[in-house]
Design a protein around this motif. Structure first.
Motif, mmCIF file in Angstrom:
data_model
loop_
_atom_site.group_PDB
_atom_site.id
_atom_site.type_symbol
_atom_site.label_atom_id
_atom_site.label_comp_id
_atom_site.label_asym_id
_atom_site.label_seq_id
_atom_site.Cartn_x
_atom_site.Cartn_y
_atom_site.Cartn_z
ATOM 1 N N GLU A 165 0.840 -1.210 0.000
ATOM 2 C CA GLU A 165 0.000 0.000 0.000
ATOM 3 C C GLU A 165 0.871 1.254 0.000
ATOM 4 O O GLU A 165 0.525 2.272 0.606
ATOM 5 N N LYS A 223 1.378 3.599 -2.073
ATOM 6 C CA LYS A 223 0.791 4.852 -2.565
ATOM 7 C C LYS A 223 0.130 5.653 -1.445
ATOM 8 O O LYS A 223 -0.045 6.856 -1.548
ATOM 9 N N GLU A 240 8.504 5.351 -5.772
ATOM 10 C CA GLU A 240 7.347 4.852 -6.505
ATOM 11 C C GLU A 240 7.763 4.229 -7.843
ATOM 12 O O GLU A 240 7.208 3.222 -8.257
ATOM 13 N N ASP A 258 7.766 3.344 -11.555
ATOM 14 C CA ASP A 258 6.634 3.290 -12.483
ATOM 15 C C ASP A 258 5.488 2.440 -11.933
ATOM 16 O O ASP A 258 4.621 2.001 -12.668
ATOM 17 N N ARG A 259 5.486 2.230 -10.637
ATOM 18 C CA ARG A 259 4.422 1.450 -10.002
ATOM 19 C C ARG A 259 3.213 2.351 -9.714
ATOM 20 O O ARG A 259 3.376 3.514 -9.364
ATOM 21 N N LYS A 260 2.042 1.801 -9.794
ATOM 22 C CA LYS A 260 0.837 2.575 -9.518
ATOM 23 C C LYS A 260 0.418 2.503 -8.054
ATOM 24 O O LYS A 260 -0.141 3.447 -7.516
ATOM 25 N N LYS A 261 0.688 1.392 -7.408
ATOM 26 C CA LYS A 261 0.197 1.173 -6.053
ATOM 27 C C LYS A 261 1.329 1.012 -5.040
ATOM 28 O O LYS A 261 1.278 1.558 -3.948
ATOM 29 N N LYS A 313 5.315 0.926 -3.392
ATOM 30 C CA LYS A 313 6.552 1.702 -3.318
ATOM 31 C C LYS A 313 7.612 0.828 -2.663
ATOM 32 O O LYS A 313 7.284 -0.121 -1.948
#
Length: 115
Positions: A69, A71, A80, A82-85, A87
């Motif tokens: 989690e 983000k 982060e 290039d990850r969306k969610k 780290k």
């Protein structure tokens, strides 16, 4: 469990000691944290919900903690990419672990699961 133990034992130093120390730090954050293996890497769950992973960066060959989690966590030490969610918290195995930083980030992440 044997495959999980082998994950750590098959690493060379200083990564092996670093990963084992990180494992201990993570497991000591809460009695409800358990360890399993997913996608070939150690996976830590809080009450059966995936919380974080330990892995070795393929480019730098250095360990990191992947926060599921991520983000929702606002720490300059977390990358982060290039990850969306998720780290990551990179760890240099040749230096002392930033214990206070690691524990603070883990506790903030746990709060997300507890609330």
């Amino acid at each position: 469990m044997e495959a999980l133990e082998n994950y750590y034992l098959n690493k060379t130093e200083p990564n092996q000691s670093c990963l084992l120390a990180l494992r201990s730090i993570i497991l000591n954050q809460d009695k409800d944290i358990t360890e399993t293996q997913k996608w070939g890497m150690p996976c830590f769950c809080y009450k059966k919900k995936i919380f974080c992973y330990l892995w070795i960066d393929k480019k730098t060959n250095e360990p990191y903690i992947l926060m599921v989690e991520g983000k929702l966590l606002d720490f300059p030490e977390l990358e982060e990419g290039d990850r969306k969610k998720m780290k990551v918290l990179r760890v240099n195995p040749n230096q002392d672990l930033p214990l206070k930083t690691i524990e603070t980030i883990l506790q903030k992440a746990l709060e997300l699961y507890k609330n």
